[in-house]
Design a protein around this motif. Structure first.
Motif, PDB file in Angstrom:
ATOM      1  N   SER A  13       8.915  -5.706  -4.234  1.00  0.00           N
ATOM      2  CA  SER A  13       7.542  -5.681  -3.707  1.00  0.00           C
ATOM      3  C   SER A  13       6.621  -4.764  -4.518  1.00  0.00           C
ATOM      4  N   ALA A  14       7.175  -3.710  -5.103  1.00  0.00           N
ATOM      5  CA  ALA A  14       6.327  -2.775  -5.854  1.00  0.00           C
ATOM      6  C   ALA A  14       5.647  -3.497  -7.010  1.00  0.00           C
ATOM      7  N   GLY A  23      -2.638  -3.869   3.603  1.00  0.00           N
ATOM      8  CA  GLY A  23      -1.845  -4.838   2.855  1.00  0.00           C
ATOM      9  C   GLY A  23      -2.128  -4.818   1.375  1.00  0.00           C
ATOM     10  N   GLY A  24      -1.062  -4.632   0.603  1.00  0.00           N
ATOM     11  CA  GLY A  24      -1.190  -4.572  -0.854  1.00  0.00           C
ATOM     12  C   GLY A  24      -1.620  -5.906  -1.430  1.00  0.00           C
ATOM     13  N   SER A  25      -1.216  -6.994  -0.756  1.00  0.00           N
ATOM     14  CA  SER A  25      -1.538  -8.317  -1.304  1.00  0.00           C
ATOM     15  C   SER A  25      -3.010  -8.658  -1.122  1.00  0.00           C
ATOM     16  N   ILE A  69      -3.993   2.055  -5.168  1.00  0.00           N
ATOM     17  CA  ILE A  69      -4.779   0.888  -4.765  1.00  0.00           C
ATOM     18  C   ILE A  69      -4.405   0.464  -3.334  1.00  0.00           C
ATOM     19  N   THR A  70      -3.085   0.373  -3.077  1.00  0.00           N
ATOM     20  CA  THR A  70      -2.579  -0.214  -1.827  1.00  0.00           C
ATOM     21  C   THR A  70      -3.021   0.578  -0.592  1.00  0.00           C
ATOM     22  N   CYS A  75      -2.011   5.701  -9.871  1.00  0.00           N
ATOM     23  CA  CYS A  75      -3.052   4.719  -9.621  1.00  0.00           C
ATOM     24  C   CYS A  75      -2.865   4.251  -8.176  1.00  0.00           C
ATOM     25  N   THR A 133       4.285  -8.598  -4.837  1.00  0.00           N
ATOM     26  CA  THR A 133       5.488  -9.284  -4.339  1.00  0.00           C
ATOM     27  C   THR A 133       5.737 -10.580  -5.116  1.00  0.00           C
ATOM     28  N   GLU A 147       5.932 -13.499  -3.850  1.00  0.00           N
ATOM     29  CA  GLU A 147       5.039 -14.564  -3.369  1.00  0.00           C
ATOM     30  C   GLU A 147       3.696 -14.503  -4.091  1.00  0.00           C
ATOM     31  N   LEU A 197       1.928 -17.238  -6.653  1.00  0.00           N
ATOM     32  CA  LEU A 197       0.547 -17.732  -6.564  1.00  0.00           C
ATOM     33  C   LEU A 197      -0.113 -17.703  -7.946  1.00  0.00           C
ATOM     34  N   PHE A 250       2.084   3.908   0.117  1.00  0.00           N
ATOM     35  CA  PHE A 250       3.145   3.526  -0.836  1.00  0.00           C
ATOM     36  C   PHE A 250       2.793   3.952  -2.263  1.00  0.00           C
ATOM     37  N   ILE A 251       2.125   5.092  -2.418  1.00  0.00           N
ATOM     38  CA  ILE A 251       1.654   5.498  -3.743  1.00  0.00           C
ATOM     39  C   ILE A 251       2.720   6.326  -4.475  1.00  0.00           C
ATOM     40  N   THR A 252       3.035   5.876  -5.690  1.00  0.00           N
ATOM     41  CA  THR A 252       4.022   6.565  -6.531  1.00  0.00           C
ATOM     42  C   THR A 252       3.405   7.848  -7.100  1.00  0.00           C
ATOM     43  N   VAL A 277      13.899  -2.543  -4.034  1.00  0.00           N
ATOM     44  CA  VAL A 277      12.588  -1.900  -3.856  1.00  0.00           C
ATOM     45  C   VAL A 277      11.588  -2.385  -4.919  1.00  0.00           C
TER      46      VAL A 277
HETATM   47  C1  LIG Z   1       8.321   1.885  -4.419  1.00  0.00           C
HETATM   48  C2  LIG Z   1       6.918   1.420  -4.338  1.00  0.00           C
HETATM   49  C3  LIG Z   1       5.959   2.034  -5.097  1.00  0.00           C
HETATM   50  C4  LIG Z   1       4.625   1.626  -5.020  1.00  0.00           C
HETATM   51  N1  LIG Z   1       3.694   2.291  -5.762  1.00  0.00           N
HETATM   52  C5  LIG Z   1       2.382   1.961  -5.624  1.00  0.00           C
HETATM   53  C6  LIG Z   1       1.375   2.681  -6.333  1.00  0.00           C
HETATM   54  O1  LIG Z   1       1.678   3.616  -7.084  1.00  0.00           O
HETATM   55  N2  LIG Z   1       0.095   2.338  -6.160  1.00  0.00           N
HETATM   56  C7  LIG Z   1      -0.262   1.325  -5.339  1.00  0.00           C
HETATM   57  O2  LIG Z   1      -1.434   1.050  -5.231  1.00  0.00           O
HETATM   58  N3  LIG Z   1       0.657   0.620  -4.651  1.00  0.00           N
HETATM   59  C8  LIG Z   1       1.973   0.915  -4.766  1.00  0.00           C
HETATM   60  N4  LIG Z   1       2.924   0.210  -4.066  1.00  0.00           N
HETATM   61  C9  LIG Z   1       2.490  -0.829  -3.143  1.00  0.00           C
HETATM   62  C10 LIG Z   1       2.763  -2.238  -3.636  1.00  0.00           C
HETATM   63  O3  LIG Z   1       1.880  -2.598  -4.641  1.00  0.00           O
HETATM   64  C11 LIG Z   1       2.652  -3.141  -2.407  1.00  0.00           C
HETATM   65  O4  LIG Z   1       3.785  -2.887  -1.622  1.00  0.00           O
HETATM   66  C12 LIG Z   1       2.592  -4.599  -2.738  1.00  0.00           C
HETATM   67  O5  LIG Z   1       1.380  -4.922  -3.356  1.00  0.00           O
HETATM   68  C13 LIG Z   1       2.763  -5.471  -1.480  1.00  0.00           C
HETATM   69  O6  LIG Z   1       1.921  -5.029  -0.474  1.00  0.00           O
HETATM   70  P1  LIG Z   1       2.473  -4.737   0.998  1.00  0.00           P
HETATM   71  O7  LIG Z   1       3.718  -3.975   0.856  1.00  0.00           O
HETATM   72  O8  LIG Z   1       1.380  -4.138   1.746  1.00  0.00           O
HETATM   73  O9  LIG Z   1       2.854  -6.161   1.564  1.00  0.00           O
HETATM   74  P2  LIG Z   1       1.880  -7.173   2.290  1.00  0.00           P
HETATM   75  O10 LIG Z   1       0.715  -7.376   1.429  1.00  0.00           O
HETATM   76  O11 LIG Z   1       1.680  -6.678   3.669  1.00  0.00           O
HETATM   77  O12 LIG Z   1       2.769  -8.467   2.310  1.00  0.00           O
HETATM   78  C14 LIG Z   1       3.727  -8.771   3.347  1.00  0.00           C
HETATM   79  C15 LIG Z   1       4.409 -10.080   3.003  1.00  0.00           C
HETATM   80  O13 LIG Z   1       3.468 -11.158   2.989  1.00  0.00           O
HETATM   81  C16 LIG Z   1       3.553 -11.881   1.802  1.00  0.00           C
HETATM   82  N5  LIG Z   1       2.266 -12.413   1.429  1.00  0.00           N
HETATM   83  C17 LIG Z   1       1.097 -11.739   1.339  1.00  0.00           C
HETATM   84  N6  LIG Z   1       0.104 -12.563   0.959  1.00  0.00           N
HETATM   85  C18 LIG Z   1       0.668 -13.773   0.794  1.00  0.00           C
HETATM   86  C19 LIG Z   1       0.151 -15.053   0.433  1.00  0.00           C
HETATM   87  N7  LIG Z   1      -1.139 -15.210   0.128  1.00  0.00           N
HETATM   88  N8  LIG Z   1       1.004 -16.098   0.367  1.00  0.00           N
HETATM   89  C20 LIG Z   1       2.304 -15.940   0.677  1.00  0.00           C
HETATM   90  N9  LIG Z   1       2.837 -14.777   1.048  1.00  0.00           N
HETATM   91  C21 LIG Z   1       2.034 -13.687   1.097  1.00  0.00           C
HETATM   92  C22 LIG Z   1       4.058 -10.868   0.811  1.00  0.00           C
HETATM   93  O14 LIG Z   1       4.663 -11.485  -0.304  1.00  0.00           O
HETATM   94  C23 LIG Z   1       5.058 -10.111   1.641  1.00  0.00           C
HETATM   95  O15 LIG Z   1       6.270 -10.805   1.677  1.00  0.00           O
HETATM   96  C24 LIG Z   1       4.258   0.569  -4.156  1.00  0.00           C
HETATM   97  C25 LIG Z   1       5.236  -0.073  -3.408  1.00  0.00           C
HETATM   98  C26 LIG Z   1       6.552   0.340  -3.495  1.00  0.00           C
HETATM   99  C27 LIG Z   1       7.579  -0.359  -2.678  1.00  0.00           C
END
Ligand SMILES: Cc1cc2nc3c(=O)[nH]c(=O)nc-3n(C[C@H](O)[C@H](O)[C@H](O)COP(=O)(O)OP(=O)(O)OC[C@H]3O[C@@H](n4cnc5c(N)ncnc54)[C@H](O)[C@@H]3O)c2cc1C
Ligand SMILES: Cc1cc2nc3c(=O)[nH]c(=O)nc-3n(C[C@H](O)[C@H](O)[C@@H](O)COP(=O)(O)OP(=O)(O)OC[C@H]3O[C@@H](n4cnc5c(N)ncnc54)[C@H](O)[C@@H]3O)c2cc1C
Lengths: 262, 377
Positions: B359-360, B129-131, B124-125, B122, B363, B365, B369, B155-157, B356
């Motif tokens: 954040s997966a 930014g995943g958030s 999405i990210t 799946c 996060t 944070e 929320l 970052f897709i698994t 690891v």
């Molecule tokens: C091993 C692994 C496997 C993964 N597999 C998948 C997958 O299969 N499919 C998929 O779609 N994604 C996957 N991801 C992505 C994962 O969902 C994202 O890493 C996660 O959603 C965070 O997004 P980001 O890393 O882009 O961090 P960012 O969104 O860039 O966040 C950076 C920092 O800002 C903070 N932050 C962001 N918004 C706020 C806020 N509003 N208030 C306070 N702090 C905030 C965050 O907590 C973090 O500390 C995977 C990640 C990892 C590490």
């Protein structure tokens, strides 16, 4: 091919370190350690499920009510039906009373081509139950089988002996007990677990299989345990001295003297 | 209130534990070294049936439910969290298809995904930014018989190994302007990009997916146009987060197991260090975190099975358990002394894996929320 597999729940060998003996009754405190399917009975189940060819595999156990857990696991491995012989009248059975109850249940199941057992249980380990069931049913039995096949209506079995192998041919119906070399038992699959959930376990009492109270359990057991103990084993050692040749000659004389060698 | 796990779930635990110890454990060293997911594990997981745990029988699954799935992910992760995350993200794909797919999509994709002929993911990210889900840049432009996808997922698994990818892209603006698709491996314009090398969860295939004028037929739209946000939020919230909670729970359990074993084996001053009060306290703290996490996880999964709203509880379970696993892994390394930092000992891997998982799946944070919104409501 309709097959009955006899399954005994035994204390999980991985937890034997924590098993204790009741000092008064000298029996294992089984409730302290979770039960598992006797490992060789898994081989028996695997063999039955692989050989069933459109027939029915029934797993049969004489055990307390908790054994439903192991019977459900046997169903999840692919058995079609599970029967639990559960009745306070069965308590305290020796191997003969156990075999009598199993044989009576097998007769009630009826139309059975093969009965499979483990070669021995991990706990009691008498290896008597399979052969006794065969005797009571009046059918041949093959023990410690390491390979089994069916050729027309003839059973062909292999069993390991000290330094060799024995090949058997045998007519049906028969009782077969297995050693672990016979196969690699499957793990219950998730779909197997799903099917087992709807299959359920049938419970029979002593009366259901036509056994009188005097034939079951402790009352029907010619062996009754008096005591359990670890025999004191004392070993004697003797050191030989001199050159290697002299020691070897002395050793041969001693072994001849004690008639170990001629 | 009855806290006994149902018999099916107990059987799942026993079977999957044995599967993990017999089939997954021998692969761990290779996964650590090469940082590649062993393709044969997909087939093996299909055979034992864990890929289809939350898929209905008519589509090749066992439908044993989310509690059973939680326990299965936990047991696999106890041996290899990298295998655990791969399994749990695969479930995100099967769940999105079961929940939102048409009959034709379910019939086409779910049976091979359950059997292990196919692996799923799946995606999405995005690099934006995943958030920030709405900040995504990928687009799906409608054309006569379908859509043209452009964009990049990161970052897709199961990235390079997946045969079916559930993904989202913009078909318009705002929350109603996102749509979900299922894209098959080999579709022209669709490819796997970089293979990431991570601190932990080594051996889980993580990387980029790239869409470059990728034509996706209309029948591959998942749900209705504009429903992509719902697909993403429900799949992340009710499957992805509890899945990461289960992965972290397995790590926590392994931290506990390794700590107890080492504390009983290692002797100092002529007796096992388990008899030192300082070590006992550390073990007690790990155990407390394990139990607290376990019941948060099981409760969240049980809620999901009962059909109730579970988004807050799954997020709480994910947030708490992934943080607890990091703390427990640190304690476990400390209990091991210098040995804990040596590559021969599992605890160093558990620490890297636990980091690891934070954040997966969202996060801490973002978790706070979600939880704060409910806590202050
Ligand atoms: C091993 C692994 C496997 C993964 N597999 C998948 C997958 O299969 N499919 C998929 O779609 N994604 C996957 N991801 C992505 C994962 O969902 C994202 O890493 C996660 O959603 C965070 O997004 P980001 O890393 O882009 O961090 P960012 O969104 O860039 O966040 C950076 C920092 O800002 C903070 N932050 C962001 N918004 C706020 C806020 N509003 N208030 C306070 N702090 C905030 C965050 O907590 C973090 O500390 C995977 C990640 C990892 C590490
Ligand atoms: C310490 C100790 C000492 C004992 N001493 C004696 C003794 O001296 N004489 C005596 O007769 N008994 C004795 N018993 C009892 C005896 O072991 C068991 O009561 C008897 O029921 C089964 O024998 P087994 O476990 O040796 O089975 P085995 O004959 O070793 O088992 C072979 C196979 O028979 C089948 N089977 C065995 N039991 C069952 C069951 N309950 N339900 C279904 N299938 C089954 C299984 O397929 C099993 O793999 C003793 C028990 C203990 C714990």
């Amino acid at each position: 091919m309709n097959i009955v597999v006899c399954m005994k729940p035994v204390p999980d060998p991985r937890r034997w370190g924590t098993l204790t003996l009741d000092a008064r009754t000298m029996l294992l405190r089984r409730e302290e350690v979770p039960a598992v399917i006797n490992p060789l009975d898994r081989n028996a189940i695997e063999q039955a499920v692989a050989m069933r060819a459109g027939g029915t595999v029934t797993v049969l156990s004489m055990a307390p009510p908790d054994a439903e857990e192991q019977l459900a696991e046997a169903l999840a491995m692919g058995c079609d039906r599970a029967i639990l012989l559960s009745d306070s009248a069965f308590a305290g059975a020796d191997s003969l009373a156990t075999a009598r109850a199993l044989a009576a249940a097998i007769r009630r199941i009826g139309d059975v081509d093969l009965v499979f057992c483990g070669a021995y249980s991990l706990d009691g380990s008498t290896s008597q139950v399979g052969p006794q069931v065969a005797e009571l049913l009046g059918v041949p039995d093959l023990t410690h089988v390491t390979a089994l096949g069916l050729d027309g209506g003839t059973l062909r079995a292999r069993s390991a002996t000290e330094g060799g192998e024995t090949l058997y041919e045998c007519d049906l119906p028969a009782v077969v007990t297995f050693d672990k070399e016979v196969n690699v038992p499957r793990l219950p699959s998730m779909t197997g677990i799903m099917r087992a959930a709807s299959a359920g376990v049938t419970r029979w009492t002593a009366a259901d299989v036509g056994l009188a109270p005097a034939e079951a359990g402790l009352a029907g057991s010619p062996t009754q345990m008096q005591n359990t103990f670890t025999p004191a084993a004392a070993r004697k050692g003797e050191m030989l001295e001199g050159s290697p040749a002299r020691m070897a000659a002395a050793l041969v004389e001693k072994l001849k003297g004690s008639r170990v060698i001629e | 209130m009855d806290f006994t796990l149902p018999r099916e779930v107990r059987l799942v635990r026993r079977s999957v534990r044995e599967f993990a110890e017999e089939t997954v454990a021998p692969l761990v060293e290779r996964m650590e070294e090469r940082d590649e997911f062993p393709a044969e594990l997909v087939r093996a997981m299909g055979e034992i049936g864990v890929l289809g745990l939350i898929t209905p029988p008519e589509h090749g699954g066992s439908n044993l439910g989310h509690l059973a799935r939680m326990v299965a992910v936990e047991e696999v992760s106890r041996v290899s969290a990298a295998a655990g995350i791969s399994l749990q993200v695969h479930h995100m794909a099967t769940a999105a298809l079961s929940d939102f797919g048409s009959d034709a999509q379910k019939q086409k994709y779910l049976p091979p995904l359950c059997r292990g002929d196919w692996l799923g993911t799946c995606a999405i990210t995005e690099p934006t930014g995943g958030s920030d889900l709405l900040g995504m840049a990928s687009t799906a432009r409608p054309v006569a018989d379908g859509y043209v996808l452009n964009g990049r997922k990161c970052f897709i698994t199961n990235c390079h190994l997946s045969d079916a990818v559930v993904t989202v892209a913009k078909t318009g603006e705002g929350p109603k302007g996102i749509s979900a698709f299922v894209v098959e491996k080999g579709t022209p314009g669709f490819s796997a990009g970089r293979h990431e090398h991570k601190l932990g969860l080594r051996g889980a295939d993580t990387g980029e997916l790239v869409f470059r004028d990728c034509r996706v037929p209309r029948e591959n739209l998942l749900g209705n146009e504009g429903e992509g946000m719902a697909v993403a939020l429900r799949t992340i919230g009710e499957v992805g987060r509890p899945g990461m909670a289960g992965t972290s729970l397995g790590i926590l359990q392994a931290c506990y197991d390794e700590s107890v074993r080492f504390a009983k084996e290692r002797t100092l001053y002529g007796r096992p260090i388990a008899q030192l009060q300082a070590i006992q306290w550390s073990v007690a703290e790990i155990f407390a975190e394990l139990q607290a996490s376990r019941w948060l996880c099981y409760h969240a999964a049980w809620l999901k099975d009962s059909g109730a709203d579970c988004g807050v509880e799954t997020t709480l379970a994910k947030m708490y358990t992934s943080e607890a696993a990091v703390k427990a892994a640190q304690k476990a390394i400390e209990i091991h002394g210098a040995c804990g930092t040596m590559m021969e000992y599992a605890v160093q891997r558990l620490f890297r894996d636990a980091m690891v998982c934070v954040s997966a799946g969202g996060t801490t944070e973002i978790g706070k929320l979600v939880v704060a919104r409910a806590a202050l409501a």
